[in-house]
Scaffold this motif. Sequence first.
Motif, PDB file in Angstrom:
ATOM      1  N   GLY A  22       2.760 -43.506  17.405  1.00 56.00           N
ATOM      2  CA  GLY A  22       2.968 -42.233  16.723  1.00 56.00           C
ATOM      3  C   GLY A  22       3.911 -41.307  17.459  1.00 56.00           C
ATOM      4  N   GLY A  23       4.469 -41.769  18.582  1.00 55.99           N
ATOM      5  CA  GLY A  23       5.370 -40.936  19.381  1.00 55.99           C
ATOM      6  C   GLY A  23       4.625 -40.027  20.343  1.00 55.99           C
ATOM      7  N   MET A  24       3.360 -39.735  20.037  1.00 55.53           N
ATOM      8  CA  MET A  24       2.500 -38.928  20.909  1.00 55.53           C
ATOM      9  C   MET A  24       1.115 -38.972  20.296  1.00 55.53           C
ATOM     10  SD  MET A  24       2.181 -37.256  23.683  1.00 55.53           S
ATOM     11  CE  MET A  24       0.973 -36.147  24.395  1.00 55.53           C
ATOM     12  N   TYR A  25       0.109 -38.587  21.070  1.00 56.67           N
ATOM     13  CA  TYR A  25      -1.268 -38.658  20.584  1.00 56.67           C
ATOM     14  C   TYR A  25      -2.073 -37.591  21.311  1.00 56.67           C
ATOM     15  CZ  TYR A  25      -1.666 -41.181  24.950  1.00 56.67           C
ATOM     16  OH  TYR A  25      -1.594 -41.515  26.269  1.00 56.67           O
ATOM     17  N   GLY A  26      -3.269 -37.347  20.819  1.00 61.36           N
ATOM     18  CA  GLY A  26      -4.170 -36.420  21.502  1.00 61.36           C
ATOM     19  C   GLY A  26      -3.842 -34.968  21.226  1.00 61.36           C
ATOM     20  N   HIS A  27      -4.415 -34.095  22.060  1.00 61.33           N
ATOM     21  CA  HIS A  27      -4.344 -32.663  21.769  1.00 61.33           C
ATOM     22  C   HIS A  27      -2.957 -32.074  21.945  1.00 61.33           C
ATOM     23  CE1 HIS A  27      -4.792 -32.688  26.127  1.00 61.33           C
ATOM     24  NE2 HIS A  27      -4.634 -31.394  26.196  1.00 61.33           N
ATOM     25  N   LEU A  28      -2.066 -32.778  22.636  1.00 59.50           N
ATOM     26  CA  LEU A  28      -0.701 -32.268  22.825  1.00 59.50           C
ATOM     27  C   LEU A  28       0.290 -32.854  21.805  1.00 59.50           C
ATOM     28  CD1 LEU A  28      -0.347 -32.125  26.723  1.00 59.50           C
ATOM     29  CD2 LEU A  28      -1.146 -30.364  25.141  1.00 59.50           C
ATOM     30  N   ASN A  29      -0.226 -33.546  20.806  1.00 59.36           N
ATOM     31  CA  ASN A  29       0.633 -34.137  19.782  1.00 59.36           C
ATOM     32  C   ASN A  29       1.163 -33.046  18.848  1.00 59.36           C
ATOM     33  OD1 ASN A  29       1.872 -35.638  17.834  1.00 59.36           O
ATOM     34  ND2 ASN A  29       0.013 -36.684  17.125  1.00 59.36           N
ATOM     35  N   ALA A  30       2.407 -32.624  19.063  1.00 57.51           N
ATOM     36  CA  ALA A  30       2.975 -31.501  18.318  1.00 57.51           C
ATOM     37  C   ALA A  30       3.137 -31.816  16.833  1.00 57.51           C
ATOM     38  CB  ALA A  30       4.318 -31.089  18.924  1.00 57.51           C
ATOM     39  N   ALA A  31       3.164 -33.089  16.489  1.00 49.60           N
ATOM     40  CA  ALA A  31       3.340 -33.458  15.081  1.00 49.60           C
ATOM     41  C   ALA A  31       2.194 -32.944  14.217  1.00 49.60           C
ATOM     42  CB  ALA A  31       3.461 -34.983  14.943  1.00 49.60           C
ATOM     43  N   ILE A  32       1.040 -32.659  14.828  1.00 50.84           N
ATOM     44  CA  ILE A  32      -0.073 -32.156  14.021  1.00 50.84           C
ATOM     45  C   ILE A  32      -0.142 -30.627  14.011  1.00 50.84           C
ATOM     46  CG2 ILE A  32      -1.446 -34.270  14.246  1.00 50.84           C
ATOM     47  CD1 ILE A  32      -3.114 -32.891  16.405  1.00 50.84           C
ATOM     48  N   PHE A  33       0.772 -29.945  14.689  1.00 50.05           N
ATOM     49  CA  PHE A  33       0.819 -28.480  14.584  1.00 50.05           C
ATOM     50  C   PHE A  33       1.750 -28.127  13.412  1.00 50.05           C
ATOM     51  CE2 PHE A  33       0.690 -28.723  19.510  1.00 50.05           C
ATOM     52  CZ  PHE A  33      -0.580 -29.272  19.452  1.00 50.05           C
ATOM     53  N   THR A  34       2.903 -27.557  13.712  1.00 50.62           N
ATOM     54  CA  THR A  34       3.893 -27.322  12.648  1.00 50.62           C
ATOM     55  C   THR A  34       5.220 -27.880  13.155  1.00 50.62           C
ATOM     56  OG1 THR A  34       4.941 -25.239  13.343  1.00 50.62           O
ATOM     57  CG2 THR A  34       2.745 -25.063  12.326  1.00 50.62           C
ATOM     58  N   THR A  35       6.183 -28.039  12.253  1.00 48.94           N
ATOM     59  CA  THR A  35       7.460 -28.648  12.651  1.00 48.94           C
ATOM     60  C   THR A  35       8.233 -27.768  13.629  1.00 48.94           C
ATOM     61  OG1 THR A  35       8.502 -27.693  10.698  1.00 48.94           O
ATOM     62  CG2 THR A  35       7.765 -29.992  10.542  1.00 48.94           C
ATOM     63  N   ALA A  36       7.839 -26.511  13.754  1.00 48.95           N
ATOM     64  CA  ALA A  36       8.533 -25.630  14.701  1.00 48.95           C
ATOM     65  C   ALA A  36       8.241 -26.021  16.155  1.00 48.95           C
ATOM     66  CB  ALA A  36       8.121 -24.181  14.478  1.00 48.95           C
ATOM     67  N   TYR A  37       7.126 -26.686  16.395  1.00 50.10           N
ATOM     68  CA  TYR A  37       6.679 -26.903  17.779  1.00 50.10           C
ATOM     69  C   TYR A  37       7.468 -27.992  18.489  1.00 50.10           C
ATOM     70  CZ  TYR A  37       2.797 -23.720  17.518  1.00 50.10           C
ATOM     71  OH  TYR A  37       2.059 -22.586  17.428  1.00 50.10           O
ATOM     72  N   PRO A  38       7.954 -27.677  19.688  1.00 46.84           N
ATOM     73  CA  PRO A  38       8.595 -28.714  20.492  1.00 46.84           C
ATOM     74  C   PRO A  38       7.518 -29.668  21.027  1.00 46.84           C
ATOM     75  CG  PRO A  38       8.361 -26.717  21.800  1.00 46.84           C
ATOM     76  CD  PRO A  38       7.865 -26.392  20.412  1.00 46.84           C
ATOM     77  N   GLN A  39       7.886 -30.918  21.253  1.00 46.23           N
ATOM     78  CA  GLN A  39       6.945 -31.894  21.797  1.00 46.23           C
ATOM     79  C   GLN A  39       7.002 -31.958  23.318  1.00 46.23           C
ATOM     80  OE1 GLN A  39       4.416 -34.223  20.207  1.00 46.23           O
ATOM     81  NE2 GLN A  39       4.089 -33.580  22.316  1.00 46.23           N
ATOM     82  N   PHE A  40       8.205 -31.826  23.872  1.00 47.69           N
ATOM     83  CA  PHE A  40       8.374 -32.082  25.313  1.00 47.69           C
ATOM     84  C   PHE A  40       8.685 -30.808  26.085  1.00 47.69           C
ATOM     85  CE2 PHE A  40       8.929 -36.109  23.234  1.00 47.69           C
ATOM     86  CZ  PHE A  40       8.194 -36.940  24.048  1.00 47.69           C
ATOM     87  N   PHE A  41       8.078 -30.704  27.258  1.00 47.88           N
ATOM     88  CA  PHE A  41       8.258 -29.510  28.096  1.00 47.88           C
ATOM     89  C   PHE A  41       8.865 -29.886  29.432  1.00 47.88           C
ATOM     90  CE2 PHE A  41       6.646 -25.717  26.081  1.00 47.88           C
ATOM     91  CZ  PHE A  41       6.174 -26.262  24.901  1.00 47.88           C
ATOM     92  N   ALA A  42       9.772 -29.014  29.890  1.00 40.94           N
ATOM     93  CA  ALA A  42      10.527 -29.317  31.102  1.00 40.94           C
ATOM     94  C   ALA A  42      10.048 -28.541  32.308  1.00 40.94           C
ATOM     95  CB  ALA A  42      12.011 -29.023  30.881  1.00 40.94           C
ATOM     96  N   ARG A  43       9.496 -27.321  32.070  1.00 43.95           N
ATOM     97  CA  ARG A  43       9.305 -26.467  33.231  1.00 43.95           C
ATOM     98  C   ARG A  43       8.248 -25.394  32.984  1.00 43.95           C
ATOM     99  NH1 ARG A  43      12.067 -22.345  36.386  1.00 43.95           N
ATOM    100  NH2 ARG A  43      13.627 -21.764  34.837  1.00 43.95           N
ATOM    101  N   GLY A  44       7.546 -25.022  34.057  1.00 44.04           N
ATOM    102  CA  GLY A  44       6.595 -23.929  33.994  1.00 44.04           C
ATOM    103  C   GLY A  44       6.707 -23.067  35.238  1.00 44.04           C
ATOM    104  N   GLU A  45       6.565 -21.769  35.068  1.00 41.63           N
ATOM    105  CA  GLU A  45       6.625 -20.828  36.203  1.00 41.63           C
ATOM    106  C   GLU A  45       5.806 -19.612  35.807  1.00 41.63           C
ATOM    107  OE1 GLU A  45       8.939 -21.729  38.896  1.00 41.63           O
ATOM    108  OE2 GLU A  45       7.711 -20.285  40.006  1.00 41.63           O
ATOM    109  N   GLY A  46       4.771 -19.286  36.575  1.00 40.35           N
ATOM    110  CA  GLY A  46       3.920 -18.169  36.203  1.00 40.35           C
ATOM    111  C   GLY A  46       3.347 -18.388  34.810  1.00 40.35           C
ATOM    112  N   CYS A  47       3.542 -17.398  33.924  1.00 31.60           N
ATOM    113  CA  CYS A  47       3.018 -17.544  32.563  1.00 31.60           C
ATOM    114  C   CYS A  47       4.127 -17.903  31.577  1.00 31.60           C
ATOM    115  CB  CYS A  47       2.304 -16.263  32.124  1.00 31.60           C
ATOM    116  SG  CYS A  47       3.420 -14.870  31.923  1.00 31.60           S
ATOM    117  N   ARG A  48       5.227 -18.446  32.088  1.00 33.45           N
ATOM    118  CA  ARG A  48       6.324 -18.873  31.212  1.00 33.45           C
ATOM    119  C   ARG A  48       6.435 -20.394  31.216  1.00 33.45           C
ATOM    120  NH1 ARG A  48       9.428 -14.072  29.678  1.00 33.45           N
ATOM    121  NH2 ARG A  48       8.081 -12.397  30.466  1.00 33.45           N
TER     122      ARG A  48
END
Lengths: 412, 412
Positions: A22-48
């Motif tokens: 399915g390209g992804m599964y579980g609670h982070l599977n963006a396909a089950i949110f809305t099409t606006a949601y990105p699937q992959f994340f590159a970086r985190g810093e503080g609350c960003r």
Amino acid sequence: MSHTTSGRDASLRERAAKVVPGGMYGHLNAAIFTTAYPQFFARGEGCRQWDADGREYVDLMCSWGPVILGHRHPAVEEAAAAQRAQGDCLNGPGPVMVELAELMVDTIPSADWVMFSKNGTDATTQALMVARAATGRDKVLVAHGAYHGADPWCTPSTAGTTAAERADLVEYPYNDLAGAEAAAGYADGEVAAIIATPFKHDSFEDQEPVDPAFARGLRALADRIGAALVLDDVRAGFRLDPRGSWEPLGVRPDLTAWSKAMGNGYAIAAVTGADALRGAAQTLYSTGSFWFSAVPMAAAKATIETLRDIGGVALMERAGARLREGLAAQAASHGFTVRQTGPVQIPWLSFEGDATLEKGMHWASACLEEGVYLHPWHNWFLSAAHTDADIDRALAGTDAAFAKLRARYGAD
Amino acid sequence: MSHTTSGRDASLRERAAKVVPGGMYGHLNAAIFTTAYPQFFARGEGCRQWDADGREYVDLMCSWGPVILGHRHPAVEEAAAAQRAQGDCLNGPGPVMVELAELMVDTIPSADWVMFSKNGTDATTQALMVARAATGRDKVLVAHGAYHGADPWCTPSTAGTTAAERADLVEYPYNDLAGAEAAAGYADGEVAAIIATPFKHDSFEDQEPVDPAFARGLRALADRIGAALVLDDVRAGFRLDPRGSWEPLGVRPDLTAWSKAMGNGYAIAAVTGADALRGAAQTLYSTGSFWFSAVPMAAAKATIETLRDIGGVALMERAGARLREGLAAQAASHGFTVRQTGPVQIPWLSFEGDATLEKGMHWASACLEEGVYLHPWHNWFLSAAHTDADIDRALAGTDAAFAKLRARYGAD
């Protein structure tokens, strides 16, 4: 622009579709949110957080709970790095296991001992094992619709599970003591444990605070029938009260499951328990290759100490209150009736009369486009890293999203 | 000197006894080995470990498998650090998830797709879920005495588990095809999966290579009854053959469970599967808060690439062969008849006529005193970091241990 059609996220999704079901599964599977949601994340810093295409978000999900001090918090990273320089996965636990266990026993009044594991599901499963070993009974009372993890006995979808794996669960309605007592009566004399979340935080629904009389009633019921009261504090733990989420009610569980925020993103979970269950806990063979790794324990120790030292709960409450007030004012000014439920630091917002969540989905997508990451049907999480300025930045985005929603649907 | 009576380890044990049931639990619980064993470890570097009292060991356990390139391997640590500088536990997986999945699909001929998780138990449990979802059946054939993890359905001790949780397991004898066929007949038409380890590596027993005819027979049996063949490569994976442990036999499983050595100590697990099971895998709700964290994935990618680039399996075979030859010569020269079983890189040694393992325990304790960490009743593990000089250092210790054993028991 949809993340599904262009850019790096789209290309990663295309590649993922070939090598991951399915390209992804579980609670982070963006396909089950809305099409606006990105699937992959590159970086985190503080609350960003930044997605794979470099878009920045004020993050109101905190990776679904684990990030409680902000990404790459210096105290946590320093403690983890110092431990890592010595060793992580060794032939035995590090001294830090003892220090962390002592810290938790000191911090949590219901805790006389601690067992560590890796994920929330490990901890809820282990808690039930302790209760069953202690009582010699099989049945467990579980609130209808509650999430306790993704093992076959508890995962919300029954795909791939057997009826036998859930044969010993008896459901009760949350916040309904008579219902819980009826469930106990149905399983008369066979109840090993009553498991409950500290408040009702089921997906797709408004959150609901626990009725203190219900919590006290469950405690009395467990005592009366000789069952263990298990608090599943995996999702809420460390955000509401460092002593455990039912401590302000004066209700002490026999066993508590912890994970998520415990290590500020490092993989760790725990069960804490009362002395009466220590002997039963000793009889289990419950383990994992990485359960005793020292780095996540060092991170957890630093996380719990930092939360205490900076007054983490108060910081999250402040940020949450500011967000809630801001959203309430915006909704009113744009002409929407909304419900904001849950503790302010674990909030959710839904729209009146939006049974299909269509409006909520549209609004969440609009927030995303405005650089605010929140969730259309699962509660959100704040961290101690959310400053007033961060909340104000988030509110600028949510305001624009309300305006877009009004342009599409009109006011209520 | 016993570690239970003095020094830092003793003081940590005393503190742990107050805050952890039994002071420790699970596979790293030193109280169940011999009194010589230290409980707490402070440091690891390459193939050496140091206990909490600073005693150095040539490590022949590799943290029970995870450490395959040696502790703190530069390529793995650099990849992990680079990812950590960006982010670990985010609102979605990192691009590295796709890269790792592609690498595994490229490396493992039986793999068309990958699902990631955290521990070996997650992977074996998930594999059975996929098989059950695919077949709509409940029963699983499991080899008698095999270890597949520590969830209630598979943990070796039944304390805290229910009969229902194992109701759908049907046991067969390893390396006995007629027995496996009889088990399948017993569960006629209801078998979702046949699960097997690549060789027999049960604790307390000599290891036993798989009979190639048995492996091929299981494959044919699974095909005949429409069940999935699941290879539990959690313990042996990446040490025997980078393509999967049954690839040299030409036997391709439908599903394979991986973990332990996959990330050189970083917590990660995976199920790989064939295309025919992709659709079923997509139907599961199987997830965990930390399953998609990017750092362990970066570590796993670096581990698998490094093993390939340095010819890791050949290095482990060389070290293992040197150890086996040395131990054989020493045993003979001291007058002991020993059995060395398992692949040379996942070895074990037992003494002829030592049914209670008394001699083996005594010898293991003596090895420990001589600075060699190995296990009295569980197989050992070598890593690619074990040089000839390390093995020779280990052999100096084992030789002295044989001498001590002879002084106590005399030769056979």
